[in-house]
Design an enzyme around this catalytic site. Structure first.
Site, PDB file in Angstrom:
ATOM      1  N   HIS A  63       0.844  -1.194   0.000  1.00 40.88           N
ATOM      2  CA  HIS A  63       0.000   0.000   0.000  1.00 40.88           C
ATOM      3  C   HIS A  63       0.878   1.242   0.000  1.00 40.88           C
ATOM      4  O   HIS A  63       0.601   2.200  -0.693  1.00 40.88           O
ATOM      5  CB  HIS A  63      -0.932  -0.004   1.216  1.00 40.88           C
ATOM      6  CG  HIS A  63      -1.859   1.156   1.266  1.00 40.88           C
ATOM      7  ND1 HIS A  63      -3.158   1.078   0.820  1.00 40.88           N
ATOM      8  CD2 HIS A  63      -1.675   2.423   1.673  1.00 40.88           C
ATOM      9  CE1 HIS A  63      -3.736   2.250   0.961  1.00 40.88           C
ATOM     10  NE2 HIS A  63      -2.856   3.091   1.492  1.00 40.88           N
ATOM     11  N   HIS A  75       2.602  10.623   1.305  1.00 38.05           N
ATOM     12  CA  HIS A  75       3.665  10.191   2.217  1.00 38.05           C
ATOM     13  C   HIS A  75       5.066  10.302   1.622  1.00 38.05           C
ATOM     14  O   HIS A  75       6.001  10.703   2.305  1.00 38.05           O
ATOM     15  CB  HIS A  75       3.430   8.754   2.672  1.00 38.05           C
ATOM     16  CG  HIS A  75       2.133   8.544   3.353  1.00 38.05           C
ATOM     17  ND1 HIS A  75       1.841   9.123   4.562  1.00 38.05           N
ATOM     18  CD2 HIS A  75       1.033   7.843   2.992  1.00 38.05           C
ATOM     19  CE1 HIS A  75       0.609   8.774   4.935  1.00 38.05           C
ATOM     20  NE2 HIS A  75       0.100   8.002   3.999  1.00 38.05           N
ATOM     21  N   GLU A 111       0.090   7.698  -2.866  1.00 43.62           N
ATOM     22  CA  GLU A 111       1.080   7.448  -1.819  1.00 43.62           C
ATOM     23  C   GLU A 111       2.271   8.388  -1.944  1.00 43.62           C
ATOM     24  O   GLU A 111       2.812   8.839  -0.938  1.00 43.62           O
ATOM     25  CB  GLU A 111       1.527   5.988  -1.825  1.00 43.62           C
ATOM     26  CG  GLU A 111       0.468   5.029  -1.342  1.00 43.62           C
ATOM     27  CD  GLU A 111      -0.027   5.340   0.062  1.00 43.62           C
ATOM     28  OE1 GLU A 111       0.808   5.443   0.988  1.00 43.62           O
ATOM     29  OE2 GLU A 111      -1.239   5.482   0.247  1.00 43.62           O
TER      30      GLU A 111
END
Length: 175
Positions: free
Chosen positions: A28, A74, A70
């Site tokens: 993920h 992040h 993502e």
């Protein structure tokens, strides 16, 4: 569990339909830790992953949309280079072994402790307390997190992260 209710959803066809292969566990993302257990998010960046970076990581994360998300959420807080961020996540993911989840799903009295123990047995350099589980509605296993230090060494997950070892767990058998 992600594909349990999305098998026919065109938005998730690559990962869930089975036409592109069976993915089982996917990466993920790689999330940085921040103060008080919060993850830093959406740091400023002018760089985006190029098509080559996305292709190189598709076997571990079979969704370009997820990879872009993502990176934005992040990755931008971990690296100035999208390729370096994805290469690190892929390298860590590829070191993991997964137990026979179909067999584990049939374990009498399956609980979070037994899942963590099975993950540790499949990965002898890791201990059960290095795995954080996320459960969905009705105790379905949704995610397995591996906790790493800032130096990317496996570490004990923070106390209170994930269900207690005695919480019942169900694993969807799609494989």
């Amino acid at each position: 569990e992600f594909c349990r209710t999305r098998k026919a959803d065109p938005a998730h066809a690559t990962q869930c339909s089975g036409r592109q292969g069976r993915f089982g566990f996917v990466l993920h993302g790689l999330w940085p830790d921040g103060k008080d257990g919060r993850y830093p998010q959406y740091c400023p960046s002018r760089r985006l992953p190029d098509a080559q970076v996305l292709r190189r990581n598709f076997c571990t994360t079979p969704s370009a949309d997820l990879m872009m998300h993502e990176w934005a959420k992040h990755g931008t807080c971990m690296s100035v280079d999208p390729a370096a961020y994805f290469d690190k996540g892929r390298a860590l993911f590829q070191t993991l072994q997964f137990p026979d989840m179909a067999r584990l799903s049939r374990t009498e009295g399956l609980d979070a402790g037994k899942v963590r123990q099975a993950m540790a047995l499949a990965n002898p350099r890791l201990r059960p307390d290095m795995f954080k589980l996320l459960l969905g509605r009705n105790s379905w296993l949704r995610e397995v997190h591996v906790c790493y230090s800032r130096a990317f060494k496996p570490m004990h997950c923070p106390t209170g992260s994930g269900p207690a070892n005695t919480v019942p767990v169900k694993i969807w058998r799609s494989f």
